[in-house]
Motif scaffolding. Structure first.
Motif, PDB file in Angstrom:
ATOM      1  N   UNK A   1       0.835  -1.202   0.000  1.00  0.00           N
ATOM      2  CA  UNK A   1       0.000   0.000   0.000  1.00  0.00           C
ATOM      3  C   UNK A   1       0.871   1.254   0.000  1.00  0.00           C
ATOM      4  N   UNK A   2       1.939   1.231   0.785  1.00  0.00           N
ATOM      5  CA  UNK A   2       2.812   2.403   0.884  1.00  0.00           C
ATOM      6  C   UNK A   2       3.543   2.693  -0.425  1.00  0.00           C
ATOM      7  N   UNK A   3       3.693   1.672  -1.274  1.00  0.00           N
ATOM      8  CA  UNK A   3       4.422   1.843  -2.532  1.00  0.00           C
ATOM      9  C   UNK A   3       3.526   2.281  -3.686  1.00  0.00           C
ATOM     10  N   UNK A   4       2.229   2.437  -3.442  1.00  0.00           N
ATOM     11  CA  UNK A   4       1.324   2.860  -4.512  1.00  0.00           C
ATOM     12  C   UNK A   4       1.591   4.313  -4.891  1.00  0.00           C
ATOM     13  N   UNK A   5       1.150   4.688  -6.092  1.00  0.00           N
ATOM     14  CA  UNK A   5       1.397   6.029  -6.625  1.00  0.00           C
ATOM     15  C   UNK A   5       0.116   6.857  -6.606  1.00  0.00           C
ATOM     16  N   UNK A   6       0.252   8.127  -6.293  1.00  0.00           N
ATOM     17  CA  UNK A   6      -0.900   9.030  -6.293  1.00  0.00           C
ATOM     18  C   UNK A   6      -1.332   9.343  -7.722  1.00  0.00           C
ATOM     19  N   UNK A   7      -0.382   9.473  -8.632  1.00  0.00           N
ATOM     20  CA  UNK A   7      -0.707   9.771 -10.029  1.00  0.00           C
ATOM     21  C   UNK A   7       0.377   9.205 -10.930  1.00  0.00           C
ATOM     22  N   UNK A   8      -0.024   8.806 -12.134  1.00  0.00           N
ATOM     23  CA  UNK A   8       0.914   8.316 -13.141  1.00  0.00           C
ATOM     24  C   UNK A   8       0.559   8.992 -14.463  1.00  0.00           C
ATOM     25  N   UNK A   9       1.543   9.618 -15.088  1.00  0.00           N
ATOM     26  CA  UNK A   9       1.316  10.333 -16.342  1.00  0.00           C
ATOM     27  C   UNK A   9       2.082   9.668 -17.477  1.00  0.00           C
ATOM     28  N   UNK A  10       1.365   9.399 -18.570  1.00  0.00           N
ATOM     29  CA  UNK A  10       1.975   8.947 -19.805  1.00  0.00           C
ATOM     30  C   UNK A  10       1.840  10.066 -20.837  1.00  0.00           C
ATOM     31  N   UNK A  11       2.159   9.780 -22.071  1.00  0.00           N
ATOM     32  CA  UNK A  11       2.118  10.821 -23.093  1.00  0.00           C
ATOM     33  C   UNK A  11       0.699  11.341 -23.310  1.00  0.00           C
ATOM     34  N   UNK A  12      -0.251  10.412 -23.461  1.00  0.00           N
ATOM     35  CA  UNK A  12      -1.636  10.802 -23.742  1.00  0.00           C
ATOM     36  C   UNK A  12      -2.532  10.805 -22.507  1.00  0.00           C
ATOM     37  N   UNK A  13      -2.171  10.044 -21.474  1.00  0.00           N
ATOM     38  CA  UNK A  13      -3.092   9.806 -20.367  1.00  0.00           C
ATOM     39  C   UNK A  13      -2.485  10.188 -19.018  1.00  0.00           C
ATOM     40  N   UNK A  14      -3.357  10.628 -18.118  1.00  0.00           N
ATOM     41  CA  UNK A  14      -3.002  10.986 -16.746  1.00  0.00           C
ATOM     42  C   UNK A  14      -3.917  10.159 -15.838  1.00  0.00           C
ATOM     43  N   UNK A  15      -3.351   9.152 -15.173  1.00  0.00           N
ATOM     44  CA  UNK A  15      -4.132   8.252 -14.329  1.00  0.00           C
ATOM     45  C   UNK A  15      -4.068   8.716 -12.877  1.00  0.00           C
ATOM     46  N   UNK A  16      -5.236   8.835 -12.246  1.00  0.00           N
ATOM     47  CA  UNK A  16      -5.310   9.294 -10.867  1.00  0.00           C
ATOM     48  C   UNK A  16      -6.616   8.770 -10.272  1.00  0.00           C
ATOM     49  N   UNK A  17      -6.649   8.578  -8.960  1.00  0.00           N
ATOM     50  CA  UNK A  17      -7.826   7.957  -8.353  1.00  0.00           C
ATOM     51  C   UNK A  17      -9.078   8.824  -8.461  1.00  0.00           C
ATOM     52  N   UNK A  18      -9.010  10.072  -7.990  1.00  0.00           N
ATOM     53  CA  UNK A  18     -10.216  10.898  -7.915  1.00  0.00           C
ATOM     54  C   UNK A  18     -10.249  12.024  -8.941  1.00  0.00           C
ATOM     55  N   UNK A  19      -9.103  12.585  -9.287  1.00  0.00           N
ATOM     56  CA  UNK A  19      -9.080  13.683 -10.246  1.00  0.00           C
ATOM     57  C   UNK A  19      -7.905  14.605 -10.000  1.00  0.00           C
ATOM     58  N   UNK A  20      -7.841  15.668 -10.767  1.00  0.00           N
ATOM     59  CA  UNK A  20      -6.798  16.677 -10.609  1.00  0.00           C
ATOM     60  C   UNK A  20      -7.438  17.956 -10.092  1.00  0.00           C
TER      61      UNK A  20
END
Length: 206
Positions: free
Chosen positions: A57-76
């Motif tokens: 759990x501690x190693x999870x990421x809050x956000x991950x950004x690729x070229x086209x996509x921005x992955x995040x749990x709730x939003x920016x």
């Protein structure tokens, strides 16, 4: 690569001794989590909580950004808009309607969950895709997205959405596909396909 959500955030804070957040966590899945590890809901659960689980759990990421996509749990966080999130919490794990109405990630499509859609269909805008379709609620569905970040700009990104039907089968959601025909003509097209997606390093992680 795994994203952190608000429940994981509550677990981390609880494990670190935040009594206020621990109470909220126990009421929102924490007791079930402790029960799954055969631990009681008393104050001594931290001593026996599996280290491997906490490390994960501690190693999870809050956000991950690729070229086209921005992955995040709730939003920016929308610029200049009240997030309606308590000051000591990370709004990217907790924000709801202010992001859905105003938020974006310039140059990327934000892929998020957290806020269930009222019609159990993924929310599709030209700058965001919401995948929480109420799988944990009565009548909700589980939605799955397959995103292709290999297409070089300025070509439009591609992704495929699936939903688990009531009978347990998994099929592409034709109703979602049809939404694209109603997007404004001057907006970029989000294409659907079934691409073979290689493993690519993210542009950035947080």
């Amino acid at each position: 690569m795994f994203l952190r959500g608000n429940h994981e955030d509550l677990l981390i804070r609880s494990y670190e001794g935040d009594k206020r957040r621990e109470e909220l966590w126990l009421l929102n899945g924490g007791m079930a989590t402790l029960s799954s590890f055969k631990l009681g809901g008393n104050s001594h659960w931290r001593r026996k909580f599996p280290k491997w689980a906490m490390d994960f759990v501690a190693a999870t990421h809050v956000a991950v950004k690729f070229d086209h996509f921005h992955f995040v749990h709730a939003g920016v966080v929308p610029y200049g808009v009240d997030t309606e999130v308590e000051a000591d919490l990370d709004p990217r794990l907790w924000i709801r309607h202010p992001f859905i109405k105003y938020g974006d990630s310039p140059g990327r499509i934000v892929v998020f969950g957290h806020t269930p859609t009222p019609d159990c269909r993924p929310l599709i805008h030209t700058n965001k895709v919401g995948l929480d379709t109420g799988a944990g609620q009565r009548g909700g569905r589980l939605s799955v997205g397959c995103f292709d970040d290999t297409r070089p700009r300025p070509r439009s990104p591609e992704f495929t959405l699936f939903q688990v039907c009531d009978d347990g089968t998994v099929t592409p959601d034709e109703a979602i596909r049809n939404v694209l025909t109603h997007l404004p003509k001057n907006e970029p097209t989000l294409r659907f396909s079934m691409p073979a997606i290689p493993t690519l390093p993210p542009a950035s992680v947080e």
